[in-house]
Design a protein around this motif. Structure first.
Motif, PDB file in Angstrom:
ATOM      1  N   GLY A 124       0.851  -1.159   0.004  1.00  0.00           N
ATOM      2  CA  GLY A 124      -0.062  -0.101  -0.032  1.00  0.00           C
ATOM      3  C   GLY A 124       0.966   1.213   0.027  1.00  0.00           C
ATOM      4  O   GLY A 124       0.441   2.162  -0.671  1.00  0.00           O
TER       5      GLY A 124
ATOM      6  N   VAL B 168      -6.053   3.979  -6.738  1.00  0.00           N
ATOM      7  CA  VAL B 168      -6.314   4.606  -5.425  1.00  0.00           C
ATOM      8  C   VAL B 168      -7.327   3.528  -4.766  1.00  0.00           C
ATOM      9  O   VAL B 168      -6.955   3.417  -3.516  1.00  0.00           O
ATOM     10  CB  VAL B 168      -6.867   5.792  -5.409  1.00  0.00           C
ATOM     11  CG1 VAL B 168      -7.332   6.182  -3.944  1.00  0.00           C
ATOM     12  CG2 VAL B 168      -5.773   7.003  -5.763  1.00  0.00           C
ATOM     13  N   PRO B 169      -8.248   2.815  -5.301  1.00  0.00           N
ATOM     14  CA  PRO B 169      -8.940   1.887  -4.610  1.00  0.00           C
ATOM     15  C   PRO B 169      -8.236   0.507  -4.219  1.00  0.00           C
ATOM     16  O   PRO B 169      -8.167   0.055  -3.311  1.00  0.00           O
ATOM     17  CB  PRO B 169      -9.936   1.414  -5.688  1.00  0.00           C
ATOM     18  CG  PRO B 169     -10.174   2.660  -6.222  1.00  0.00           C
ATOM     19  CD  PRO B 169      -8.761   3.249  -6.513  1.00  0.00           C
TER      20      PRO B 169
ATOM     21  N   SER C 212      -6.706  -1.677   3.822  1.00  0.00           N
ATOM     22  CA  SER C 212      -7.699  -2.432   4.551  1.00  0.00           C
ATOM     23  C   SER C 212      -7.376  -3.941   4.944  1.00  0.00           C
ATOM     24  O   SER C 212      -7.617  -4.279   6.058  1.00  0.00           O
ATOM     25  CB  SER C 212      -8.832  -2.418   3.778  1.00  0.00           C
ATOM     26  OG  SER C 212      -9.434  -1.262   3.660  1.00  0.00           O
TER      27      SER C 212
ATOM     28  N   GLN D 246     -15.356   8.878   0.258  1.00  0.00           N
ATOM     29  CA  GLN D 246     -15.128   7.631   1.012  1.00  0.00           C
ATOM     30  C   GLN D 246     -15.887   7.574   1.988  1.00  0.00           C
ATOM     31  O   GLN D 246     -16.172   6.387   2.449  1.00  0.00           O
ATOM     32  CB  GLN D 246     -13.460   7.884   1.441  1.00  0.00           C
ATOM     33  CG  GLN D 246     -13.131   6.820   2.275  1.00  0.00           C
ATOM     34  CD  GLN D 246     -11.695   7.073   2.900  1.00  0.00           C
ATOM     35  OE1 GLN D 246     -11.021   7.967   2.906  1.00  0.00           O
ATOM     36  NE2 GLN D 246     -11.248   6.023   3.723  1.00  0.00           N
TER      37      GLN D 246
ATOM     38  N   LEU E 176       1.131   3.833  -2.864  1.00  0.00           N
ATOM     39  CA  LEU E 176       0.889   5.516  -2.635  1.00  0.00           C
ATOM     40  C   LEU E 176       2.010   6.275  -3.054  1.00  0.00           C
ATOM     41  O   LEU E 176       1.667   7.554  -3.446  1.00  0.00           O
ATOM     42  CB  LEU E 176       0.378   5.877  -1.108  1.00  0.00           C
ATOM     43  CG  LEU E 176      -0.324   6.819  -0.710  1.00  0.00           C
ATOM     44  CD1 LEU E 176      -1.536   7.037  -1.372  1.00  0.00           C
ATOM     45  CD2 LEU E 176      -0.366   6.739   1.024  1.00  0.00           C
TER      46      LEU E 176
ATOM     47  N   THR F 117      -4.953   0.589  -3.343  1.00  0.00           N
ATOM     48  CA  THR F 117      -4.182   1.052  -2.348  1.00  0.00           C
ATOM     49  C   THR F 117      -5.041   1.080  -0.973  1.00  0.00           C
ATOM     50  O   THR F 117      -4.578   0.428  -0.025  1.00  0.00           O
ATOM     51  CB  THR F 117      -3.642   2.422  -2.585  1.00  0.00           C
ATOM     52  OG1 THR F 117      -2.843   2.409  -3.696  1.00  0.00           O
ATOM     53  CG2 THR F 117      -2.682   2.931  -1.372  1.00  0.00           C
ATOM     54  N   TYR F 118      -6.238   1.439  -1.106  1.00  0.00           N
ATOM     55  CA  TYR F 118      -7.239   1.332  -0.069  1.00  0.00           C
ATOM     56  C   TYR F 118      -7.327   0.080   0.454  1.00  0.00           C
ATOM     57  O   TYR F 118      -7.375  -0.296   1.307  1.00  0.00           O
ATOM     58  CB  TYR F 118      -8.402   1.883  -0.490  1.00  0.00           C
ATOM     59  CG  TYR F 118      -9.521   2.049   0.473  1.00  0.00           C
ATOM     60  CD1 TYR F 118      -9.588   3.119   1.654  1.00  0.00           C
ATOM     61  CD2 TYR F 118     -10.797   1.325   0.510  1.00  0.00           C
ATOM     62  CE1 TYR F 118     -10.328   2.984   2.563  1.00  0.00           C
ATOM     63  CE2 TYR F 118     -11.531   1.088   1.374  1.00  0.00           C
ATOM     64  CZ  TYR F 118     -11.364   2.236   2.498  1.00  0.00           C
ATOM     65  OH  TYR F 118     -12.474   2.334   3.556  1.00  0.00           O
TER      66      TYR F 118
END
Length: 134
Positions: A10, A34-35, A42, A114, A14, A37-38
């Motif tokens: 992640g 970005v999702p 998580s 978000q 980023l 990385t999210y």
């Protein structure tokens, strides 16, 4: 896999986004990275482990999540395009001021969505847990 590995992945993603943004400017493919990385973050913090109940989700809840995701991505894309129009065409910013303005615009457009999409997921899993307890 180890949770630390996902945390490292992640951060690499980023930082890669940040470095490529500074070097090459903003491109739309960041909306796809970005999702990812999210999801890595998580998994690393353990919030994705709650997804074990995914098999118990109803079809209507899946449609609700997908629709909320599509709307959220559309809103973010629209806000980013609006910010891009304002920064490039109306304000005419250049150099590091333009890069900083784009970065701030992306952050400000992602944060509310978000929270909105997160509340949809929280509601769906809350409904699942309440029906499971009955």
């Amino acid at each position: 896999m180890n949770k630390k590995i996902f945390n490292t992945i992640g951060w690499i993603l980023l930082l890669g986004i940040g470095v490529s943004w500074i070097a090459f400017g903003y491109t739309d493919w960041y909306l796809l990275v970005v999702p990812l990385t999210y999801m890595c973050f998580s998994i690393s913090d353990g919030s994705i482990s709650k997804m074990k109940n995914i098999k118990k989700i109803k079809v209507s809840q899946i449609v609700f999540i997908l629709l909320a995701f599509i709307v959220a991505v559309g809103i973010v894309f629209g806000l980013i395009q609006l910010a891009n129009y304002l920064i490039n065409d109306r304000l005419g910013l250049t150099g590091w001021v333009k890069t900083l303005s784009q970065f701030i615009a992306i952050i400000f457009s992602l944060i509310p969505i978000q929270f909105a999409f997160g509340s949809v997921i929280y509601k769906v899993f809350g409904d699942m847990n309440s029906t499971k307890a009955q």
